[in-house]
Write a protein that holds these residues in place. Structure first.
Motif, PDB file in Angstrom:
ATOM      1  N   LEU A  28       0.682  -1.137   0.110  1.00 56.54           N
ATOM      2  CA  LEU A  28      -0.039   0.104   0.078  1.00 56.54           C
ATOM      3  C   LEU A  28       0.760   1.241   0.061  1.00 56.54           C
ATOM      4  CD1 LEU A  28      -2.625  -0.939   2.756  1.00 56.54           C
ATOM      5  CD2 LEU A  28      -2.728  -1.438   0.351  1.00 56.54           C
ATOM      6  N   ALA A  29       0.192   2.400  -0.173  1.00 59.58           N
ATOM      7  CA  ALA A  29       0.821   3.551  -0.370  1.00 59.58           C
ATOM      8  C   ALA A  29       1.071   4.108   1.347  1.00 59.58           C
ATOM      9  CB  ALA A  29      -0.020   4.776  -0.954  1.00 59.58           C
ATOM     10  N   ASP A  30       2.474   4.942   1.451  1.00 60.76           N
ATOM     11  CA  ASP A  30       2.356   5.247   2.559  1.00 60.76           C
ATOM     12  C   ASP A  30       1.491   6.220   2.931  1.00 60.76           C
ATOM     13  OD1 ASP A  30       3.857   7.622   4.220  1.00 60.76           O
ATOM     14  OD2 ASP A  30       5.202   5.998   4.708  1.00 60.76           O
ATOM     15  N   PRO A  31       0.999   6.381   4.292  1.00 56.78           N
ATOM     16  CA  PRO A  31      -0.173   7.394   4.356  1.00 56.78           C
ATOM     17  C   PRO A  31       0.159   9.181   4.123  1.00 56.78           C
ATOM     18  CG  PRO A  31       0.081   6.131   6.362  1.00 56.78           C
ATOM     19  CD  PRO A  31       1.210   5.634   5.270  1.00 56.78           C
ATOM     20  N   ALA A  32       1.403   9.248   3.935  1.00 61.82           N
ATOM     21  CA  ALA A  32       1.909  10.725   3.557  1.00 61.82           C
ATOM     22  C   ALA A  32       1.415  10.803   2.067  1.00 61.82           C
ATOM     23  CB  ALA A  32       3.241  11.028   4.077  1.00 61.82           C
ATOM     24  N   GLN A  33       1.204   9.802   1.443  1.00 59.32           N
ATOM     25  CA  GLN A  33       1.253   9.997  -0.002  1.00 59.32           C
ATOM     26  C   GLN A  33      -0.133  10.201  -0.411  1.00 59.32           C
ATOM     27  OE1 GLN A  33       3.639   6.047  -0.886  1.00 59.32           O
ATOM     28  NE2 GLN A  33       4.354   7.365  -2.688  1.00 59.32           N
ATOM     29  N   LEU A  34      -1.294   9.869   0.352  1.00 57.75           N
ATOM     30  CA  LEU A  34      -2.629   9.656   0.221  1.00 57.75           C
ATOM     31  C   LEU A  34      -3.180  11.247  -0.102  1.00 57.75           C
ATOM     32  CD1 LEU A  34      -3.671   7.109   2.998  1.00 57.75           C
ATOM     33  CD2 LEU A  34      -3.053   6.592   0.632  1.00 57.75           C
ATOM     34  N   ALA A  35      -4.226  10.873  -1.234  1.00 53.01           N
ATOM     35  CA  ALA A  35      -4.958  12.311  -1.413  1.00 53.01           C
ATOM     36  C   ALA A  35      -5.913  12.526  -0.431  1.00 53.01           C
ATOM     37  CB  ALA A  35      -5.868  11.821  -2.826  1.00 53.01           C
ATOM     38  N   GLY A  69     -12.241   6.970  -0.032  1.00 46.65           N
ATOM     39  CA  GLY A  69     -12.819   7.831  -1.186  1.00 46.65           C
ATOM     40  C   GLY A  69     -13.564   7.026  -2.125  1.00 46.65           C
ATOM     41  N   GLY A  70     -14.321   8.016  -2.798  1.00 49.64           N
ATOM     42  CA  GLY A  70     -15.254   7.655  -3.734  1.00 49.64           C
ATOM     43  C   GLY A  70     -15.919   8.417  -4.801  1.00 49.64           C
ATOM     44  N   TYR A  71     -16.608   8.099  -5.724  1.00 50.13           N
ATOM     45  CA  TYR A  71     -17.289   8.973  -6.694  1.00 50.13           C
ATOM     46  C   TYR A  71     -18.240   8.160  -7.773  1.00 50.13           C
ATOM     47  CZ  TYR A  71     -13.180   7.468  -9.392  1.00 50.13           C
ATOM     48  OH  TYR A  71     -12.336   7.044 -10.015  1.00 50.13           O
ATOM     49  N   ALA A  72     -19.105   8.930  -8.453  1.00 50.13           N
ATOM     50  CA  ALA A  72     -19.877   8.379  -9.020  1.00 50.13           C
ATOM     51  C   ALA A  72     -19.728   8.736 -10.517  1.00 50.13           C
ATOM     52  CB  ALA A  72     -21.499   8.659  -8.636  1.00 50.13           C
ATOM     53  N   ARG A  73     -19.929   8.036 -11.551  1.00 45.95           N
ATOM     54  CA  ARG A  73     -19.804   8.497 -13.035  1.00 45.95           C
ATOM     55  C   ARG A  73     -21.116   8.137 -13.876  1.00 45.95           C
ATOM     56  NH1 ARG A  73     -14.803   9.478 -14.459  1.00 45.95           N
ATOM     57  NH2 ARG A  73     -13.087   8.596 -13.518  1.00 45.95           N
ATOM     58  N   THR A  74     -21.333   8.788 -14.838  1.00 49.23           N
ATOM     59  CA  THR A  74     -22.606   8.772 -15.545  1.00 49.23           C
ATOM     60  C   THR A  74     -22.365   8.674 -16.969  1.00 49.23           C
ATOM     61  OG1 THR A  74     -23.461  10.754 -15.359  1.00 49.23           O
ATOM     62  CG2 THR A  74     -24.329   9.499 -13.869  1.00 49.23           C
ATOM     63  N   SER A  75     -23.052   8.123 -17.911  1.00 47.24           N
ATOM     64  CA  SER A  75     -22.935   8.071 -19.240  1.00 47.24           C
ATOM     65  C   SER A  75     -24.217   8.043 -20.099  1.00 47.24           C
ATOM     66  CB  SER A  75     -22.139   7.134 -19.610  1.00 47.24           C
ATOM     67  OG  SER A  75     -21.562   6.940 -21.052  1.00 47.24           O
ATOM     68  N   ARG A  76     -24.266   8.666 -21.029  1.00 49.95           N
ATOM     69  CA  ARG A  76     -25.461   8.630 -21.905  1.00 49.95           C
ATOM     70  C   ARG A  76     -24.757   8.651 -23.337  1.00 49.95           C
ATOM     71  NH1 ARG A  76     -30.138   8.933 -24.500  1.00 49.95           N
ATOM     72  NH2 ARG A  76     -31.533  10.110 -23.834  1.00 49.95           N
ATOM     73  N   SER A  77     -25.419   7.611 -24.072  1.00 48.52           N
ATOM     74  CA  SER A  77     -24.774   7.652 -25.715  1.00 48.52           C
ATOM     75  C   SER A  77     -25.994   7.236 -26.414  1.00 48.52           C
ATOM     76  CB  SER A  77     -23.751   6.377 -25.510  1.00 48.52           C
ATOM     77  OG  SER A  77     -24.103   5.321 -25.110  1.00 48.52           O
ATOM     78  N   VAL A  78     -25.676   7.102 -27.882  1.00 48.31           N
ATOM     79  CA  VAL A  78     -26.296   6.841 -28.808  1.00 48.31           C
ATOM     80  C   VAL A  78     -25.805   6.620 -30.233  1.00 48.31           C
ATOM     81  CG1 VAL A  78     -26.957   9.084 -29.775  1.00 48.31           C
ATOM     82  CG2 VAL A  78     -28.608   7.599 -30.451  1.00 48.31           C
ATOM     83  N   SER A  79     -26.211   5.474 -30.761  1.00 47.56           N
ATOM     84  CA  SER A  79     -25.138   5.003 -31.841  1.00 47.56           C
ATOM     85  C   SER A  79     -26.110   4.443 -33.033  1.00 47.56           C
ATOM     86  CB  SER A  79     -24.173   3.993 -31.481  1.00 47.56           C
ATOM     87  OG  SER A  79     -24.814   2.879 -30.941  1.00 47.56           O
ATOM     88  N   ALA A  80     -25.497   4.402 -34.284  1.00 44.44           N
ATOM     89  CA  ALA A  80     -25.915   3.646 -35.390  1.00 44.44           C
ATOM     90  C   ALA A  80     -25.157   3.111 -36.282  1.00 44.44           C
ATOM     91  CB  ALA A  80     -26.818   4.633 -36.086  1.00 44.44           C
ATOM     92  N   VAL A  81     -25.406   2.095 -36.857  1.00 42.88           N
ATOM     93  CA  VAL A  81     -24.566   1.313 -37.971  1.00 42.88           C
ATOM     94  C   VAL A  81     -25.257   1.330 -39.094  1.00 42.88           C
ATOM     95  CG1 VAL A  81     -23.340  -0.490 -38.829  1.00 42.88           C
ATOM     96  CG2 VAL A  81     -23.301   0.118 -36.414  1.00 42.88           C
ATOM     97  N   PHE A 115      -8.475  10.713  -7.334  1.00 45.83           N
ATOM     98  CA  PHE A 115      -7.219   9.745  -6.831  1.00 45.83           C
ATOM     99  C   PHE A 115      -7.353   8.784  -7.682  1.00 45.83           C
ATOM    100  CE2 PHE A 115     -11.231   9.598  -4.626  1.00 45.83           C
ATOM    101  CZ  PHE A 115     -11.528   8.227  -4.727  1.00 45.83           C
ATOM    102  N   ASP A 116      -6.051   8.122  -7.751  1.00 46.65           N
ATOM    103  CA  ASP A 116      -6.055   6.843  -8.530  1.00 46.65           C
ATOM    104  C   ASP A 116      -6.372   5.486  -7.649  1.00 46.65           C
ATOM    105  OD1 ASP A 116      -3.987   6.316  -6.576  1.00 46.65           O
ATOM    106  OD2 ASP A 116      -2.617   5.811  -8.330  1.00 46.65           O
ATOM    107  N   ALA A 117      -6.331   4.333  -8.204  1.00 46.20           N
ATOM    108  CA  ALA A 117      -6.538   3.228  -7.432  1.00 46.20           C
ATOM    109  C   ALA A 117      -5.856   2.628  -6.124  1.00 46.20           C
ATOM    110  CB  ALA A 117      -6.830   2.035  -8.400  1.00 46.20           C
TER     111      ALA A 117
END
Length: 448
Positions: A99-106, A170-182, A296-298
């Motif tokens: 794991l990261a050292d605590p001093a490195q954390l976001a 820590g955490g967060y949410a993501r959303t996505s909305r899309s449309v496509s056609a072939v 922040f990263d993983a």
């Protein structure tokens, strides 16, 4: 009502400690997604998925193991922890894992500033179906379109929370909305297909479904009656839709995993010119409403803006903690992970310096050559950079498109190719990888 994701990670860490883990991190992910496909103006398929998945990594000395589950019961978490600890004790030792050292954390990030999640309500299935139908109808309205292979619209929301025994949470949410056609033009053996798709974090930013369908239809019609290209060495212009793939090969080559193994065609290129002078490749995790942004990263490290390539010169690798330790360097806060595997380095948002000319101006200067609009498969040697790909596109004569091209092969060496690129000014700013059309001199072309 499902438990809070933070509560799940706390329970996993407690279970890991009780099972004998020296250190651990946990991740909980809750996702919802809706996808609608139409055909012939009618609903063809509708899918909805919902669920929560949990993952646990335990460390004992330099040994680690990961387990995951979708059952959220306390008994399952206890079993996960016991299984992970038993696996870790049998795993090979890795002196760089940890794991990261605590001093490195976001800490102290403002997640609202990233605008990763649209606060608008989840769209009704009927609204998604209406978008898909509109895209299909718009494609069929283009003269020369014989049929629409598929038209789709979708929405998703993903919440994640991470915690570790070093104190990070820590955490967060993501959303996505899309449309496509072939869309497909022609009949039988003369059929040609092409596509268009748009995706945005915020629904209000999404272009109209009619625009997407029309673009798909126009692209399919433009590909009708293809001919082979000339064989020989010619300049090639990679359309903005596919130009990012070449930059993607550069990003793969500087990934810390490949560098640590010595299995990269750029393994000796640090501090050397890999792009033309004056060109930069910038990673920026702070761009609002962009899918690759994150505070922040993983591994809980604070992300930061960095120049991967500055004035044409490669400035560093893409590293997580393990690869950084192995190479005697500092992590670039580039760790990514799911619930089933330990962190590994990956690149998020990148922007390549744009040129001052339009794509059409680059074509005029090119004179004779090939525009590539799509690729078919690839043969790429990761240690030498030798490059060979099947391609579709358009042949150019006297600076103008002459005819569509289907199934030719382009070949070269990535290190040489990247040094010879000339960028257009047509990159799309809403993408995670902002890369314009790129003209590359002197590639080898062969007809199918």
């Amino acid at each position: 009502m499902p438990p809070e994701l933070s509560d799940l990670t706390e329970a996993l860490l407690s279970a890991a400690k009780a099972a004998g883990a020296e250190a651990a991190d946990a991740i909980a992910v809750e996702g919802r997604a809706v996808s609608i496909d139409v055909r012939g103006g009618a609903l063809e398929q509708a899918e909805r998925s919902e669920g929560v998945e949990i993952g646990l990594r335990v460390l004992i000395g330099g040994r680690q193991a990961c387990v995951a589950a979708s059952d959220l019961s306390a008994r399952t978490m206890a079993d996960m922890a016991e299984r992970a600890v038993a696996m870790a004790r049998e795993a090979p030792e890795d002196p760089h894992a940890g794991l990261a050292d605590p001093a490195q954390l976001a800490s102290g990030w403002d997640i609202a500033a990233y605008e990763l999640a649209d606060p608008s309500p989840e769209p009704e299935a009927a609204a998604l179906q209406a978008d898909a139908c509109a895209a299909e109808a718009a494609a069929l309205a283009v003269s020369g379109v014989a049929q629409v292979q598929s038209a789709s619209a979708s929405w998703s929301c993903r919440n994640l929370f991470m915690a570790a025994t070093n104190g990070f949470a820590g955490g967060y949410a993501r959303t996505s909305r899309s449309v496509s056609a072939v869309a497909i033009s022609g009949e039988g053996a003369t059929m040609e297909r092409d596509w268009a798709a748009e995706s945005r974090v915020f629904q209000a930013d999404l272009p109209s479904a009619i625009e997407v369908g029309t673009r798909a239809g126009e692209r399919a019609v433009a590909r009708a009656h293809p001919r082979p290209p000339k064989t020989g060495a010619f300049p090639v212009l990679l359309d903005e839709r596919v130009a990012g793939s070449v930059i993607g090969h550069l990003l793969s080559a500087i990934n810390g995993t490949s560098i640590a193994r010595g299995a990269s065609w750029l393994r000796d290129a640090l501090g050397e010119e890999v792009l033309p002078a004056g060109m930069n490749l910038i990673e920026d995790p702070f761009r609002p409403r962009i899918s690759g942004s994150r505070p922040f990263d993983a591994e809980g490290l604070p992300t930061r803006r960095r120049a991967i390539v500055e004035n044409g010169v490669l400035t560093g690798w893409t590293l997580d903690l393990a690869t950084a330790r192995k190479l005697g360097m500092e992590s670039t806060a580039s760790a990514s992970r799911g619930t089933t595997a330990p962190p590994s380095p990956t690149t998020g948002n990148v922007t390549l310096t744009q040129g001052t000319q339009s794509r059409d101006a680059l074509l005029t200067e090119m004179g004779t050559g090939l525009i590539v609009t799509s690729f078919i498969g690839a043969t790429i040697n990761p240690t030498t950079g030798d490059y060979s790909r099947g391609a579709n596109g358009f042949w150019v004569e006297n600076g103008e498109i002459a005819w569509p091209v289907n199934e030719c092969t382009i070949a070269g060496n990535l290190r040489e190719m990247l040094r010879r690129i000339t960028p257009a000014n047509d990159a799309r700013a809403h993408l995670s990888h902002v890369v314009p059309s790129l003209r590359i001199e002197g590639l080898t072309l062969a007809g199918a």
